[in-house]
Design a protein around this motif. Structure first.
Motif, PDB file in Angstrom:
ATOM      1  N   ASP A 179     -10.233 -58.618 -32.052  1.00 16.01           N
ATOM      2  CA  ASP A 179     -11.218 -57.624 -32.526  1.00 16.01           C
ATOM      3  C   ASP A 179     -11.085 -56.300 -31.787  1.00 16.01           C
ATOM      4  OD1 ASP A 179     -12.190 -59.537 -34.206  1.00 16.01           O
ATOM      5  OD2 ASP A 179     -13.767 -60.191 -32.827  1.00 16.01           O
ATOM      6  N   THR A 180     -10.432 -56.317 -30.607  1.00 18.96           N
ATOM      7  CA  THR A 180     -10.315 -55.090 -29.819  1.00 18.96           C
ATOM      8  C   THR A 180      -9.120 -54.249 -30.230  1.00 18.96           C
ATOM      9  OG1 THR A 180      -8.995 -56.202 -28.142  1.00 18.96           O
ATOM     10  CG2 THR A 180     -11.372 -56.239 -27.848  1.00 18.96           C
ATOM     11  N   LEU A 181      -8.323 -54.725 -31.195  1.00 17.85           N
ATOM     12  CA  LEU A 181      -7.142 -53.963 -31.605  1.00 17.85           C
ATOM     13  C   LEU A 181      -7.554 -52.652 -32.265  1.00 17.85           C
ATOM     14  CD1 LEU A 181      -4.855 -56.768 -33.048  1.00 17.85           C
ATOM     15  CD2 LEU A 181      -4.974 -55.859 -30.743  1.00 17.85           C
ATOM     16  N   LEU A 182      -6.810 -51.612 -31.966  1.00 20.36           N
ATOM     17  CA  LEU A 182      -7.140 -50.285 -32.486  1.00 20.36           C
ATOM     18  C   LEU A 182      -6.620 -50.073 -33.890  1.00 20.36           C
ATOM     19  CD1 LEU A 182      -6.465 -48.168 -29.282  1.00 20.36           C
ATOM     20  CD2 LEU A 182      -8.635 -49.050 -30.130  1.00 20.36           C
ATOM     21  N   ARG A 191       0.530 -50.373 -32.694  1.00 22.57           N
ATOM     22  CA  ARG A 191      -0.066 -49.720 -31.539  1.00 22.57           C
ATOM     23  C   ARG A 191      -0.416 -48.269 -31.883  1.00 22.57           C
ATOM     24  NH1 ARG A 191      -0.690 -51.804 -26.993  1.00 22.57           N
ATOM     25  NH2 ARG A 191       0.735 -53.514 -27.469  1.00 22.57           N
ATOM     26  N   PRO A 192      -1.468 -47.723 -31.285  1.00 20.02           N
ATOM     27  CA  PRO A 192      -1.843 -46.328 -31.555  1.00 20.02           C
ATOM     28  C   PRO A 192      -0.652 -45.389 -31.367  1.00 20.02           C
ATOM     29  CG  PRO A 192      -3.539 -47.397 -30.233  1.00 20.02           C
ATOM     30  CD  PRO A 192      -2.402 -48.370 -30.342  1.00 20.02           C
ATOM     31  N   GLY A 222       3.150 -44.906 -36.707  1.00 22.97           N
ATOM     32  CA  GLY A 222       2.780 -44.562 -38.076  1.00 22.97           C
ATOM     33  C   GLY A 222       2.754 -45.772 -38.994  1.00 22.97           C
ATOM     34  N   PRO A 223       2.050 -45.683 -40.106  1.00 25.16           N
ATOM     35  CA  PRO A 223       1.958 -46.789 -41.068  1.00 25.16           C
ATOM     36  C   PRO A 223       3.298 -47.152 -41.682  1.00 25.16           C
ATOM     37  CG  PRO A 223       1.028 -44.773 -41.992  1.00 25.16           C
ATOM     38  CD  PRO A 223       1.262 -44.512 -40.545  1.00 25.16           C
ATOM     39  N   ASP A 224       4.221 -46.185 -41.701  1.00 23.02           N
ATOM     40  CA  ASP A 224       5.534 -46.482 -42.273  1.00 23.02           C
ATOM     41  C   ASP A 224       6.281 -47.528 -41.466  1.00 23.02           C
ATOM     42  OD1 ASP A 224       5.600 -44.532 -40.201  1.00 23.02           O
ATOM     43  OD2 ASP A 224       7.709 -44.141 -40.674  1.00 23.02           O
ATOM     44  N   VAL A 225       5.974 -47.618 -40.131  1.00 18.85           N
ATOM     45  CA  VAL A 225       6.645 -48.610 -39.293  1.00 18.85           C
ATOM     46  C   VAL A 225       6.252 -50.014 -39.730  1.00 18.85           C
ATOM     47  CG1 VAL A 225       6.851 -49.515 -36.944  1.00 18.85           C
ATOM     48  CG2 VAL A 225       6.847 -47.049 -37.333  1.00 18.85           C
ATOM     49  N   LEU A 226       4.957 -50.252 -39.940  1.00 14.93           N
ATOM     50  CA  LEU A 226       4.509 -51.562 -40.404  1.00 14.93           C
ATOM     51  C   LEU A 226       5.079 -51.872 -41.788  1.00 14.93           C
ATOM     52  CD1 LEU A 226       0.761 -52.143 -39.398  1.00 14.93           C
ATOM     53  CD2 LEU A 226       2.735 -53.605 -38.941  1.00 14.93           C
ATOM     54  N   VAL A 247       5.287 -54.281 -27.087  1.00 15.85           N
ATOM     55  CA  VAL A 247       5.134 -54.617 -28.504  1.00 15.85           C
ATOM     56  C   VAL A 247       4.578 -53.398 -29.236  1.00 15.85           C
ATOM     57  CG1 VAL A 247       3.917 -56.072 -30.171  1.00 15.85           C
ATOM     58  CG2 VAL A 247       4.797 -57.062 -28.037  1.00 15.85           C
ATOM     59  N   LEU A 248       5.377 -52.844 -30.151  1.00 13.56           N
ATOM     60  CA  LEU A 248       4.929 -51.688 -30.940  1.00 13.56           C
ATOM     61  C   LEU A 248       4.134 -52.125 -32.163  1.00 13.56           C
ATOM     62  CD1 LEU A 248       8.131 -49.429 -30.891  1.00 13.56           C
ATOM     63  CD2 LEU A 248       6.100 -49.288 -29.430  1.00 13.56           C
ATOM     64  N   ALA A 249       4.578 -53.186 -32.801  1.00 12.80           N
ATOM     65  CA  ALA A 249       3.914 -53.641 -34.024  1.00 12.80           C
ATOM     66  C   ALA A 249       4.351 -55.076 -34.311  1.00 12.80           C
ATOM     67  CB  ALA A 249       4.260 -52.731 -35.199  1.00 12.80           C
ATOM     68  N   PHE A 250       3.535 -55.770 -35.087  1.00  6.96           N
ATOM     69  CA  PHE A 250       3.938 -57.081 -35.599  1.00  6.96           C
ATOM     70  C   PHE A 250       3.200 -57.356 -36.903  1.00  6.96           C
ATOM     71  CE2 PHE A 250       0.509 -58.119 -32.541  1.00  6.96           C
ATOM     72  CZ  PHE A 250      -0.383 -58.780 -33.366  1.00  6.96           C
TER      73      PHE A 250
END
Length: 218
Positions: A96-99, A109-110, A113-117, A191-194
């Motif tokens: 729940d604490t994820l930004l 991660r903050p 960009g959305p394009d990475v996901l 970790v940048l994204a998952f």
């Protein structure tokens, strides 16, 4: 009246006594010569070494042997241990604490960009390594994940897959490990994204993770 035979025996006895007396005299003379020789040798030895005196008892100091020095500890090893402590994963952390997250519990991660996901979901990055946590208890899985991420970072790996399972074998069929893995990953700066893996890569039983690049130009 004594016979000639008696005189002859007496003469022979006298000769024997004289011979015995001569032998004793020679033996005594030989003993005296030996004693004199031993005395002369003893005097010669004493004269050659001079006056002697008994040694006084002295206290002999114990030799102080150098103590073995402790084995050197590699500085890099200490740094790694300190980094491991600082990067320890907490079970108190909640998703729940994820930004930045979505209904599918994807994470970026903050600053990412959305394009990475979007690219991560489409399989833009090739999965280079994977970790299978099937059959591990929670503590074992947490340690295995932390070590796997450290090694992947050192090797310059960018994209990994973490297989946590769907939780079908858990108590009450709850995906406990599945949720824990997401929480642990979100705590790691590298970790940048998952996101959830594509069906061909494990679907809801796995995550595809994008890590920071070890090269500043990539």
């Amino acid at each position: 009246m004594a016979s000639i035979k008696d005189f002859a025996a007496l003469k022979s006895l006298r000769k024997d006594l004289q011979a015995q007396e001569k032998a004793r005299a020679e033996a005594e003379a030989e003993r005296l010569r030996n004693e004199k020789k031993l005395l002369e040798e003893a005097n010669l030895f004493r004269n050659s070494i001079g006056q002697v005196a008994p040694l006084r008892p002295t206290v002999i100091d114990k030799a102080l042997l150098p103590q073995p020095r402790p084995l050197p500890i590699a500085r890099q090893h200490l740094a790694d241990e300190q980094a491991a402590l600082l990067e320890s994963l907490s079970d108190e952390f909640t998703f729940d604490t994820l930004l930045s997250s979505d209904e599918n519990l994807s994470f970026a991660r903050p600053g990412i960009g959305p394009d990475v996901l979007s690219k991560l979901r489409r399989g833009h990055w090739v999965i280079q390594e994977q970790l299978d946590l099937h059959g591990l208890r929670r503590d074992q899985a947490r340690e295995a994940l932390g070590e796997f991420l450290r090694q992947a970072r050192r090797r310059g790996t960018r994209c990994i897959r973490v297989i946590h399972g769907k939780g079908l074998g858990s108590v009450n069929k709850e995906p406990v490990l599945k949720n824990k893995v997401r929480n642990w990953l979100a705590q790691k700066d590298e970790v940048l994204a998952f996101c959830q893996a594509r069906p061909a890569d494990g679907g809801s039983g796995a995550l595809v993770v994008l890590l920071k690049s070890s090269s500043p130009n990539s």
